[in-house]
Design an enzyme around this catalytic site. Structure first.
Site, mmCIF file in Angstrom:
data_model
loop_
_atom_site.group_PDB
_atom_site.id
_atom_site.type_symbol
_atom_site.label_atom_id
_atom_site.label_comp_id
_atom_site.label_asym_id
_atom_site.label_seq_id
_atom_site.Cartn_x
_atom_site.Cartn_y
_atom_site.Cartn_z
ATOM 1 N N ASP A 140 -25.069 -38.605 -59.851
ATOM 2 C CA ASP A 140 -23.686 -38.803 -59.414
ATOM 3 C C ASP A 140 -23.683 -39.380 -57.990
ATOM 4 O OD1 ASP A 140 -20.907 -38.638 -59.442
ATOM 5 O OD2 ASP A 140 -20.860 -36.515 -58.871
ATOM 6 N N GLU A 169 -23.062 -44.635 -55.636
ATOM 7 C CA GLU A 169 -22.537 -46.000 -55.358
ATOM 8 C C GLU A 169 -23.167 -46.616 -54.111
ATOM 9 O OE1 GLU A 169 -20.708 -43.299 -56.184
ATOM 10 O OE2 GLU A 169 -20.500 -43.970 -58.248
ATOM 11 N N ASP A 199 -14.414 -40.692 -62.771
ATOM 12 C CA ASP A 199 -13.306 -39.727 -62.727
ATOM 13 C C ASP A 199 -12.022 -40.303 -63.321
ATOM 14 O OD1 ASP A 199 -15.173 -38.200 -61.528
ATOM 15 O OD2 ASP A 199 -14.376 -38.408 -59.501
HETATM 16 O O1 MIG Z 1 -17.015 -35.537 -55.238
HETATM 17 O O2 MIG Z 1 -20.048 -33.062 -58.820
HETATM 18 O O3 MIG Z 1 -17.596 -38.079 -60.985
HETATM 19 O O4 MIG Z 1 -18.037 -35.935 -62.703
HETATM 20 O O5 MIG Z 1 -17.895 -33.358 -61.609
HETATM 21 C C1 MIG Z 1 -16.968 -35.312 -56.618
HETATM 22 C C2 MIG Z 1 -18.676 -32.957 -58.840
HETATM 23 C C3 MIG Z 1 -18.354 -35.272 -57.161
HETATM 24 C C4 MIG Z 1 -17.817 -36.637 -59.093
HETATM 25 C C5 MIG Z 1 -18.171 -36.887 -60.527
HETATM 26 C C6 MIG Z 1 -17.722 -35.714 -61.356
HETATM 27 C C7 MIG Z 1 -18.367 -34.440 -60.858
HETATM 28 C C8 MIG Z 1 -18.025 -34.236 -59.375
HETATM 29 N N1 MIG Z 1 -18.450 -35.400 -58.603
#
Ligand code: MIG
Length: 766
Positions: A386, A389, A457
């Site tokens: 996650d 980017e 999201d």
């Molecule tokens: O700042 O890990 O897209 O699926 O549950 C949010 C927490 C960070 C973004 C991801 C989401 C995940 C969440 N993350």
């Protein structure tokens, strides 16, 4: 800012397999990659020729003829006409039809460091592709930016998003072509979004005008060529194709186990449960929270005993904390991204102040990959990437940040892909012959070689559900077959109707994962009342019934790049109606299942059935294609249609992919006027032995005129987990005459017919 337009050709030469054309402004290089793929790279200063995406080398041969005005590069399928003065490029089919060409006036040009290619726009030209993007299936009239972004709270128009796939397919005059702009800088695509209807264009803030042109005359063949060039997915672990349950976050081992137990208690099939960021100690990557997850191995052993696999999240940000292994090692070895003066870049994310690994560096990737033992030792086999980017609190990261020799703007769009690569390569090494499951949010072209993706999201409303489906379909065009969305919508609380509807669509999504944001209501199948739970359960069961078909379809992705979720634009390219915004969300799931997404507030829906004949799956009712029908769409029955002639292998309902089931492979055939075949594929679902021939593959064919069904000889050395095959014939007015098994044995099928559920059934034992 200086505008420079590519001018007259001053010299032409050929060095080995590359044709070189020089103008005052730049140098253009041309390579042939295959009969249908030609690459052009135009640069003021050609550097090292590297790519994150491309895994093929150009062919050794390049044939061309030259006259005073032009050069023509020829393959068996394509002609590239190069006009010398000024230097312009035009692609034609071998019989001389124009596919795509530079705008004669502006062609390739530079505005400062920004490089742009203006191309002629044809009146009827449509565009599909770019992967995960908002907007319509037909991107004509829209423009997009690629700049991988943590697009939390994005709506159905937001751009840019998390991923970069600078690949599109153009359609006009009954012709098809593809174009892949392999450039990781911030890039731009304009498909005729301005009122000037003469040009489309694409470009980037820097780097070269480096693109691959695909001239095959079908969308499917272009996808095959694109995935030949950028790679295809490996066979996924079978367990990752089951139902996946996620949440931000299950807060403790006890809660994780409780959720898993609930699935088994309610007999709702499931294979996967996730730990989001809260399993960690202070959000430090590769650690476990000692209070809430005191015994990860104990927890995972219990999950395994219940046939559950655990996936854990990892983010790139490494907490600045002396004594924390990853921090200490990263600092000692200079593994983190820096400012130009060598100072480490610091950004804040979940753990607080963090440094960010330079995943572009081989050593960093190896180091990162090896750290997964902290997760694999207790038994984790799935790794969720996650925030890559990369994302940090605040709007942006200073553009001065450097990764090795590159400033962030040059390669930002490939950072997430390199993190996924490091994760995949590390897990692959540690797990030995076992297939890891990798899921990433950020990606660049070619990511299919390492990971699956989800669309980030999304939100709990109908338009987002439909958008998600378009994104999944569009990702499929750009080589990403293993994709999913947060079913139910990440942000906000779905109504029970939306949850049920989304789940019924989700079962036809390549990756079937329910996920929700912190603070939302619980989302698991039993949270919606008994009646809704029953519907959700039935739909999840349908997913498990279809797994033999789904797994065989993934084999197609592995072999040819053909995605699981196929926009109708792939098979019905010349049919205008598939681009109609009313029907643009419809797709084929595999070869033969047409799914029409329907909003949760509508209970009938207009569905466009393209060429052929179609059976409604739930009722058996048959329809002629090239027609719009009004389909009933209660929450219990999403409009799903089977193509006449379809061959769909299924199995009985099992609670997880670890269960053997009743040992019967059920081959369903729907009567159709045209002969059809399906390649059934099976292997152990978990190892790489299939790459050494340990698989089970056979062709199943249906010949309506001979009224014959054939099961070919089995190829490969794997023993099927099914010990019986049952043929289920749908829509047959007369019995089949012959059943041919293994080429030689030809038996009369009449006597073997029995009836079950109104369908004629034959049981074959082999
Ligand atoms: O700042 O890990 O897209 O699926 O549950 C949010 C927490 C960070 C973004 C991801 C989401 C995940 C969440 N993350």
């Amino acid at each position: 800012m200086q505008l420079e337009i590519l001018g007259n050709t001053e010299s032409v030469s050929k060095k080995g397999n590359v044709l070189i054309l020089k103008t005052k402004e730049a140098e253009a290089r041309v390579w042939v990659y295959s009969q249908t793929i030609i690459r052009i790279s135009i640069s003021k200063e050609h550097g090292a020729d590297t790519s994150f995406a491309v895994i093929q080398k150009p062919s050794k041969k390049l044939d061309y003829t030259e006259s005073a005005e032009e050069i023509v590069v020829t393959t068996s399928a394509l002609k590239l006409k190069i006009t010398k003065s000024p230097l312009r490029f035009g692609f034609y089919t071998s019989d001389g039809k124009i596919l795509s060409e530079d705008d004669a006036r502006f062609g390739v040009n530079w505005q400062g460091a920004r490089v742009i290619n203006y191309r002629k726009l044809y009146p009827d030209e449509k565009f599909i592709g770019l992967g995960e993007k908002t907007g319509n299936l037909n991107r004509r009239g829209s423009s997009y930016v690629n700049w991988n972004t943590d697009a939390a709270l994005h709506d159905v128009n937001t751009d840019p998003l998390y991923k970069t796939f600078p690949f599109f397919i153009g359609l006009h005059s009954g012709l098809t072509y593809g174009l892949f702009f392999d450039n990781t800088h911030k890039s731009y695509f304009d498909f005729g979004a301005t009122t000037d209807d003469t040009m489309s264009w694409f470009g980037a803030d820097g780097g070269d005008m480096n693109y691959y042109f695909f001239g095959a005359q079908s969308v499917a063949q272009i996808i095959e060529d694109y995935t030949w060039l950028t790679g295809r997915m490996e066979m996924p672990p079978l367990w990752s194709l089951g139902y996946q349950q996620c949440r931000w976050s299950y807060a403790s081992a006890a809660e994780v186990l409780d959720i898993a137990e609930n699935f088994r208690k309610d007999k709702i099939p499931a294979d996967v449960i996730y730990c989001d960021i809260d399993y960690m100690d202070g959000y430090k990557i590769f650690t476990w929270n000692k209070e809430t997850f005191p015994d990860p191995k104990g927890m995972i052993d219990k999950l395994k005993a219940m046939n559950f696999h655990l996936v854990t999240i990892v983010d790139p940000g490494i907490k600045i904390e002396p004594g924390y292994k990853q921090y200490d090692e990263g600092v000692a070895n200079n593994y983190f991204a820096t400012y130009p003066n060598g100072e480490k870049f610091t950004g804040s994310v979940w753990p607080g102040r963090c440094h960010f690994p330079d995943f572009f560096d081989d050593d960093v990737r190896k180091w990162w990959g090896a750290a997964f033992t902290a997760l694999t030792e207790p038994g984790v086999e799935g790794f969720w990437n996650d925030m890559n980017e990369p994302a940090a609190w605040g709007q942006d990261i200073p553009w001065l940040v450097t990764f090795g020799d590159h400033y962030m703007p040059e390669i930002r769009n490939a950072y997430g892909m390199q993190m996924a690569r490091a994760t995949y390569e590390g897990a692959r090494k540690i797990l030995g012959n076992k297939r890891p499951f990798v899921l990433t949010r950020a990606a660049y072209a070619g990511t299919q070689r390492y990971s699956s993706v989800w669309t980030g999201d999304n939100s709990a409303y109908d338009a987002h559900m439909l958008l998600g489906q378009r994104m999944v379909n569009s990702l499929g065009i750009t080589g990403m077959s293993f994709t999913g969305v947060d079913i139910g919508g990440f942000t906000g609380d779905p109504t029970p109707e939306l949850m049920v509807r989304w789940n019924s669509l989700g079962l036809y999504t390549p990756m079937f994962r329910n996920h929700a944001m912190l603070g939302t209501k619980m989302r698991e199948p039993w949270c919606w009342g008994k009646e809704n739970e029953a519907i959700i359960k039935k739909d999840i069961e349908q997913r498990y019934r279809l797994l033999p078909y789904i797994y065989s379809s993934y084999y197609q992705s592995h072999q040819t790049g053909m995605p699981l979720s196929r926009t109708l634009a792939i098979n019905y390219t010349q049919d205008e109606r598939v681009f109609d915004v009313k029907y643009q969300n419809q797709f084929l799931f595999g070869d033969a299942i047409l799914v029409a997404p329907v909003e949760s507030t509508r209970f009938t829906e207009d569905v466009y059935l393209p060429h052929g004949e179609w059976y409604r799956l739930s009722t058996g009712e048959k329809f002629e294609g090239v027609k719009v029908i009004t389909a009933d769409a209660p929450l219990t029955d999403l409009p799903v249609f089977i193509k006449a002639g379809a061959i769909i292998p299924m199995q009985n309902v099992i609670q997880s992919t670890n269960e053997k089931g009743d040992g019967i492979l059920e081959i369903n055939v729907w009567y159709g006027r045209e002969a059809n075949r399906f390649v059934y594929y099976e292997d152990d679902g978990s190892s790489y032995d299939y790459q050494k021939g340990v698989y089970y593959k056979r062709e199943i064919s249906f010949y309506p005129v001979k009224r014959q069904i054939e099961l070919s000889m089995v190829e490969g050395s794997f023993t099927s987990k099914y010990d019986r095959i049952k043929l289920v014939l749908h829509g047959f007015r007369a019995a089949i005459k012959r059943l041919k098994v293994n080429g030689k044995t030809s038996i009369s099928a009449h006597n073997a017919l029995t009836f079950a559920n109104g369908n004629r059934v034959i049981i074959v034992t082999f």
